[in-house]
Write a protein that holds these residues in place. Structure first.
Motif, PDB file in Angstrom:
ATOM      1  N   THR A  40       0.830  -1.195   0.000  1.00  0.00           N
ATOM      2  CA  THR A  40       0.000   0.000   0.000  1.00  0.00           C
ATOM      3  C   THR A  40       0.876   1.262   0.000  1.00  0.00           C
ATOM      4  N   VAL A  41       0.423   2.272  -0.769  1.00  0.00           N
ATOM      5  CA  VAL A  41       1.120   3.542  -0.858  1.00  0.00           C
ATOM      6  C   VAL A  41       0.148   4.662  -0.497  1.00  0.00           C
ATOM      7  N   ALA A  42       0.702   5.852  -0.323  1.00  0.00           N
ATOM      8  CA  ALA A  42      -0.121   7.029  -0.040  1.00  0.00           C
ATOM      9  C   ALA A  42       0.185   8.113  -1.054  1.00  0.00           C
ATOM     10  N   ALA A  43      -0.813   8.937  -1.332  1.00  0.00           N
ATOM     11  CA  ALA A  43      -0.632  10.015  -2.301  1.00  0.00           C
ATOM     12  C   ALA A  43       0.194  11.165  -1.739  1.00  0.00           C
ATOM     13  N   HIS A  44       0.352  11.231  -0.420  1.00  0.00           N
ATOM     14  CA  HIS A  44       1.119  12.311   0.206  1.00  0.00           C
ATOM     15  C   HIS A  44       2.590  12.187  -0.186  1.00  0.00           C
ATOM     16  N   GLN A  46       5.332  12.966   1.221  1.00  0.00           N
ATOM     17  CA  GLN A  46       6.272  12.583   2.272  1.00  0.00           C
ATOM     18  C   GLN A  46       5.997  11.190   2.844  1.00  0.00           C
ATOM     19  N   ALA A  47       5.069  10.459   2.267  1.00  0.00           N
ATOM     20  CA  ALA A  47       4.782   9.114   2.763  1.00  0.00           C
ATOM     21  C   ALA A  47       5.985   8.199   2.528  1.00  0.00           C
ATOM     22  N   PRO A  48       6.238   7.237   3.434  1.00  0.00           N
ATOM     23  CA  PRO A  48       7.376   6.327   3.249  1.00  0.00           C
ATOM     24  C   PRO A  48       7.336   5.589   1.913  1.00  0.00           C
ATOM     25  N   PHE A  49       6.158   5.186   1.489  1.00  0.00           N
ATOM     26  CA  PHE A  49       5.981   4.570   0.170  1.00  0.00           C
ATOM     27  C   PHE A  49       4.987   5.444  -0.587  1.00  0.00           C
ATOM     28  N   SER A  50       5.500   6.176  -1.568  1.00  0.00           N
ATOM     29  CA  SER A  50       4.674   7.183  -2.217  1.00  0.00           C
ATOM     30  C   SER A  50       4.078   6.652  -3.513  1.00  0.00           C
ATOM     31  N   LEU A  51       2.886   7.093  -3.799  1.00  0.00           N
ATOM     32  CA  LEU A  51       2.199   6.726  -5.030  1.00  0.00           C
ATOM     33  C   LEU A  51       2.978   7.213  -6.241  1.00  0.00           C
ATOM     34  N   LEU A  91      -9.005  10.247  -2.636  1.00  0.00           N
ATOM     35  CA  LEU A  91      -9.321  10.810  -3.947  1.00  0.00           C
ATOM     36  C   LEU A  91      -8.039  11.127  -4.717  1.00  0.00           C
ATOM     37  N   ALA A  92      -7.052  11.688  -4.043  1.00  0.00           N
ATOM     38  CA  ALA A  92      -5.763  11.943  -4.690  1.00  0.00           C
ATOM     39  C   ALA A  92      -5.123  10.638  -5.150  1.00  0.00           C
ATOM     40  N   GLY A  93      -5.329   9.567  -4.370  1.00  0.00           N
ATOM     41  CA  GLY A  93      -4.810   8.266  -4.766  1.00  0.00           C
ATOM     42  C   GLY A  93      -5.434   7.760  -6.049  1.00  0.00           C
ATOM     43  N   LEU A  94      -6.742   7.879  -6.163  1.00  0.00           N
ATOM     44  CA  LEU A  94      -7.414   7.475  -7.399  1.00  0.00           C
ATOM     45  C   LEU A  94      -6.881   8.269  -8.584  1.00  0.00           C
TER      46      LEU A  94
END
Length: 258
Positions: A40-44, A46-51, A91-94
């Protein structure tokens, strides 16, 4: 109305968590799984695993065979995000994933996200999923949406979020079977959820599935498809032999061009 079926559910899928940044994408997509879920990733940013980093790697992959593994992208929340941040981040992830993915999965199964399954957050989740489905319908192509969540243990109410996802128009529910209890009791609870959500989203079972017998039992309980994680961690690509009974050569020949 009948339950939705997606083409990649005919073969076992690889669950999220094996490759969170796309560095193993070409390898994993060549193995013969029906789908490979990245993240799993995040749209942010600065997330450790970024989209953004994941989609950049997936975008430069060689062309895939039409019957090859589908690409799923799992979307979560950035560390420390408040519940109120979920609609905007999902929503940013989509919007960041739809060009690359064959489906997008929104993940509530991670330990950090499980507090969001509390009843007081159901209106927030329901509204977020309706907004995501509406935005999906405005995209140039229709991309299937999945919600991943834990089934919970015997004695707990069945997750209300499943019905909310169905009502929002999601295409699949990825249901994480509980670690506790025997296979029969775990699948009985899964079957109860399948009965409650009788039409609409495809149900995908993940957790404790290691053999073709397990796959058959999950399908008999109402699963349109299955995913594996631990089986792959323990056995690597050979887990597909146990899940399908097919040899590696036959498996690859079925999904790759001649």
């Amino acid at each position: 109305m009948s339950r939705i079926r997606l083409r990649w559910h005919d073969r076992p899928g690889l669950a999220g968590g094996i490759d969170k940044d796309g560095t193993r994408a070409e390898e994993l997509l060549s193995l013969g799984f029906g789908s490979v879920e990245f993240g799993t990733v995040a749209a942010h940013p600065q997330a450790p695993f970024s989209l953004a980093a994941l989609t950049a790697r997936l975008a430069i992959l060689p062309p895939r065979h039409p019957d090859g593994s589908a690409i799923g992208i799992g979307i979560g929340l950035s560390p420390g995000a408040a519940p109120a941040d979920l609609p905007a981040q999902w929503l940013a992830g989509l919007l960041g994933a739809w060009r690359i993915a064959d489906y997008v999965s929104f993940n509530l199964s991670a330990q950090a996200c499980r507090p969001l399954l509390a009843r007081e957050h159901l209106p927030l989740l329901a509204a977020a999923m309706k907004s995501i489905a509406a935005e999906r319908d405005r995209l140039p192509r229709r991309i299937p949406l999945a919600l991943k969540f834990p089934l919970g243990t015997e004695g707990e109410p069945l997750p209300d979020v499943a019905a909310a996802a169905a009502q929002a128009g999601f295409d699949a529910l990825t249901v994480v079977l509980p670690a506790a209890g025997g296979q029969l009791s775990r699948l009985a609870r899964f079957a109860a959820l399948a009965h409650r959500i009788a039409d609409g989203p495809a149900l995908v079972a993940v957790g404790g599935i290691r053999t073709a017998v397990d796959v058959g039992a999950a399908r008999a309980a109402g699963a349109a498809g299955v995913q594996v994680h631990r089986a792959f961690v323990d056995a690597g690509p050979d887990c597909l032999r146990a899940l399908t009974g097919a040899s590696g050569a036959r498996r690859r020949a079925a999904v790759l061009p001649g």
